[in-house]
Write a protein that holds these residues in place. Structure first.
Motif, PDB file in Angstrom:
ATOM      1  N   LEU A 194      34.988  52.788  38.557  1.00 21.55           N
ATOM      2  CA  LEU A 194      33.711  52.152  38.265  1.00 21.55           C
ATOM      3  C   LEU A 194      33.443  51.000  39.221  1.00 21.55           C
ATOM      4  CD1 LEU A 194      34.553  53.704  35.605  1.00 21.55           C
ATOM      5  CD2 LEU A 194      33.007  52.138  34.438  1.00 21.55           C
ATOM      6  N   PHE A 195      34.445  50.131  39.388  1.00 21.70           N
ATOM      7  CA  PHE A 195      34.280  49.062  40.384  1.00 21.70           C
ATOM      8  C   PHE A 195      35.642  48.546  40.802  1.00 21.70           C
ATOM      9  CE2 PHE A 195      33.814  46.842  36.250  1.00 21.70           C
ATOM     10  CZ  PHE A 195      34.810  45.885  36.350  1.00 21.70           C
TER      11      PHE A 195
ATOM     12  N   PRO B 183      32.214  51.219  44.169  1.00 24.34           N
ATOM     13  CA  PRO B 183      31.289  50.116  43.902  1.00 24.34           C
ATOM     14  C   PRO B 183      32.060  48.841  43.564  1.00 24.34           C
ATOM     15  CG  PRO B 183      30.708  52.090  42.637  1.00 24.34           C
ATOM     16  CD  PRO B 183      32.069  52.329  43.217  1.00 24.34           C
ATOM     17  N   THR B 184      31.373  47.727  43.617  1.00 26.98           N
ATOM     18  CA  THR B 184      31.948  46.450  43.218  1.00 26.98           C
ATOM     19  C   THR B 184      31.306  45.981  41.916  1.00 26.98           C
ATOM     20  OG1 THR B 184      30.291  45.157  44.410  1.00 26.98           O
ATOM     21  CG2 THR B 184      32.260  45.849  45.651  1.00 26.98           C
ATOM     22  N   ALA B 185      31.871  44.951  41.335  1.00 26.73           N
ATOM     23  CA  ALA B 185      31.264  44.370  40.134  1.00 26.73           C
ATOM     24  C   ALA B 185      29.852  43.875  40.438  1.00 26.73           C
ATOM     25  CB  ALA B 185      32.128  43.227  39.614  1.00 26.73           C
ATOM     26  N   GLU B 186      29.623  43.402  41.652  1.00 24.43           N
ATOM     27  CA  GLU B 186      28.276  42.954  42.024  1.00 24.43           C
ATOM     28  C   GLU B 186      27.308  44.125  42.078  1.00 24.43           C
ATOM     29  OE1 GLU B 186      25.097  40.759  42.698  1.00 24.43           O
ATOM     30  OE2 GLU B 186      27.072  39.955  42.185  1.00 24.43           O
ATOM     31  N   ASP B 187      27.776  45.303  42.515  1.00 25.29           N
ATOM     32  CA  ASP B 187      26.919  46.489  42.490  1.00 25.29           C
ATOM     33  C   ASP B 187      26.506  46.822  41.053  1.00 25.29           C
ATOM     34  OD1 ASP B 187      26.959  47.056  45.296  1.00 25.29           O
ATOM     35  OD2 ASP B 187      28.972  47.892  45.073  1.00 25.29           O
ATOM     36  N   TRP B 188      27.444  46.705  40.131  1.00 27.68           N
ATOM     37  CA  TRP B 188      27.116  46.935  38.729  1.00 27.68           C
ATOM     38  C   TRP B 188      26.162  45.868  38.201  1.00 27.68           C
ATOM     39  CZ3 TRP B 188      28.165  50.496  34.854  1.00 27.68           C
ATOM     40  CH2 TRP B 188      28.882  51.623  35.272  1.00 27.68           C
ATOM     41  N   ALA B 189      26.381  44.628  38.622  1.00 32.50           N
ATOM     42  CA  ALA B 189      25.486  43.560  38.185  1.00 32.50           C
ATOM     43  C   ALA B 189      24.054  43.826  38.623  1.00 32.50           C
ATOM     44  CB  ALA B 189      25.980  42.216  38.720  1.00 32.50           C
ATOM     45  N   ARG B 190      23.889  44.246  39.866  1.00 35.51           N
ATOM     46  CA  ARG B 190      22.538  44.558  40.351  1.00 35.51           C
ATOM     47  C   ARG B 190      21.941  45.721  39.576  1.00 35.51           C
ATOM     48  NH1 ARG B 190      24.698  43.232  45.567  1.00 35.51           N
ATOM     49  NH2 ARG B 190      25.289  45.411  45.897  1.00 35.51           N
ATOM     50  N   ALA B 191      22.761  46.728  39.282  1.00 33.84           N
ATOM     51  CA  ALA B 191      22.261  47.896  38.559  1.00 33.84           C
ATOM     52  C   ALA B 191      21.820  47.550  37.141  1.00 33.84           C
ATOM     53  CB  ALA B 191      23.341  48.982  38.519  1.00 33.84           C
TER      54      ALA B 191
END
Length: 408
Positions: free
Chosen positions: A343-344, A352-360
């Motif tokens: 997931l990250f 992905p990174t945690a920041e990618d998840w944050a943006r999503a």
């Protein structure tokens, strides 16, 4: 399918790279100015990473202080054997003040009632309560407002003279340090300077003065004073994309969240996926079921948007995230049950990174790592065996948790 691509457990897991955490602490120490020491903030189970292993690793890398939100967190550190400086800052009436004083935990005080509670605990414990007075310089949460600050510092000095407390710190917290150039930053710095002057006029001589959080540590060297409080940066996340990515500051994300594929199957076009059928397959395709859901910390807001690395490619959550599982559409690619979904993580493996998840999800990286649930096991890498663990050793004749008095 390669063996290394399979998850050994049937549940999701969070891999925690303690060597990365140690390197992050050292990188942050290199950015401090004027001899400022570093506090590693380990509240909220070390931002979801696991408090005790992360606290040990941070101490080992040079963190002079640890910071917690709740008294229970601070007392758990003491119960685990830590004797170094610990500050706890979220207090309510009726909290375990005496237990904290007896454990040598520094407590934050923002109002007269809290000073009275700390002083009463000090008298009951037979030792002065170690107190950090917090000024509200503009954040508007905890902290003494300017109109009440002169009275608070005068009362604290009187309690010192009576032997009930010892003012060991003066502090405040930025509201917008993660937004470079925000006008509130200069206003808060000026307000903190005034608060320090008022405390000095009252006769207070603290061990440490501290204002800088993670973003201020990275971008505002003039705010470092005697101590910087680093939270999310310790875990390798940037406090704001506006100030830079983790690698811009020599930081590496510490957590990698993985989960196994629970099922893989072919379905025809027009097939509904998950609750509400918010996603239907555009044509014949392969669906993969990932054994993690919002009970594990996967945001439900990631439905239809969250990125996942499966079978060597980024996929997007198809349909709604459920409590224990979610689906991705593999298109024409193949996979098998037991294969790994990432997931990250740090991002250097294509994930992905945690920041990618944050943006999503329209949130911040802090929330992504902190919300990873307790049923997700943490697997620690780089953990070193310690027969005992202590922080900064107490001075000669000091009780556990005490340090020799310093001047600011």
């Amino acid at each position: 399918m390669n063996d290394h691509a399979r998850v050994s457990d049937w549940r999701p897991r969070a891999d925690i790279d303690l060597d990365a955490l140690r390197a992050n602490v050292r990188a942050l120490l290199e950015r401090t100015t004027g001899g400022a020491r570093l506090m590693a903030v380990v509240k909220a189970d070390a931002y979801g990473h696991g408090m005790l292993p992360c606290a040990r690793a941070a101490r080992e890398a040079g963190a002079a202080w640890l910071g917690t939100a709740t008294p229970e967190e601070a007392l758990a550190l003491r119960a685990a054997g830590d004797t170094g400086p610990v500050l706890c800052w979220v207090w309510t009436p009726g909290g375990p003040w005496r237990e904290a004083v007896e454990a040598g935990v520094d407590v934050s005080v923002s109002a007269g009632w809290a000073l009275e509670a700390a002083a009463a605990a000090g008298r009951a414990a037979g030792r002065p309560a170690r107190v950090h007075l917090k000024a509200d310089t503009g954040l508007g949460r905890n902290g003494s407002p300017p109109a009440e600050w002169p009275g608070l510092v005068a009362a604290a000095r009187a309690a010192e003279e009576a032997g009930a407390v010892r003012v060991t710190g003066l502090w405040s917290h930025f509201a917008c340090a993660d937004e470079p150039g925000h006008p509130s930053i200069a206003r808060q710095q000026a307000a903190f300077s005034w608060a320090l002057e008022e405390a000095e006029r009252a006769g207070l001589v603290p061990e440490v003065r501290h204002l800088a959080n993670s973003p201020a540590t990275l971008t505002l060297p003039e705010s470092h004073y005697d101590l910087v409080r680093t939270g999310v940066a310790v875990y390798g996340l940037s406090p704001s994309p506006e100030i830079g990515a983790p690698e811009d500051f020599g930081l590496r994300p510490v957590m990698t969240l993985r989960a196994p594929l629970a099922a893989v199957k072919r379905v025809p076009g027009g097939h509904g996926v998950s609750y509400g059928h918010h996603y239907t397959t555009p044509g014949e395709t392969t669906l993969a079921l990932i054994a993690a859901g919002y009970a594990d910390g996967v945001p439900r807001h990631a439905s239809g948007t969250g990125p996942v690395l499966v079978a060597g490619k980024w996929r997007t959550v198809a349909g709604r995230v459920a409590m224990d599982q979610f689906v991705v559409d593999l298109g024409g690619d193949t996979a098998a049950a037991g294969d790994e979904a990432v997931l990250f993580g740090p991002g250097d493996g294509g994930e992905p990174t945690a920041e990618d998840w944050a943006r999503a999800c329209g949130t911040i990286g802090y929330e992504i790592v902190t919300r990873v649930g307790p049923r997700v096991p943490r697997v620690y890498h780089g953990e070193r065996p310690w027969e005992t663990w202590t922080g900064t050793p107490p001075g000669p004749g000091a009780e556990p948790g005490e340090r020799p008095r310093e001047t600011a």
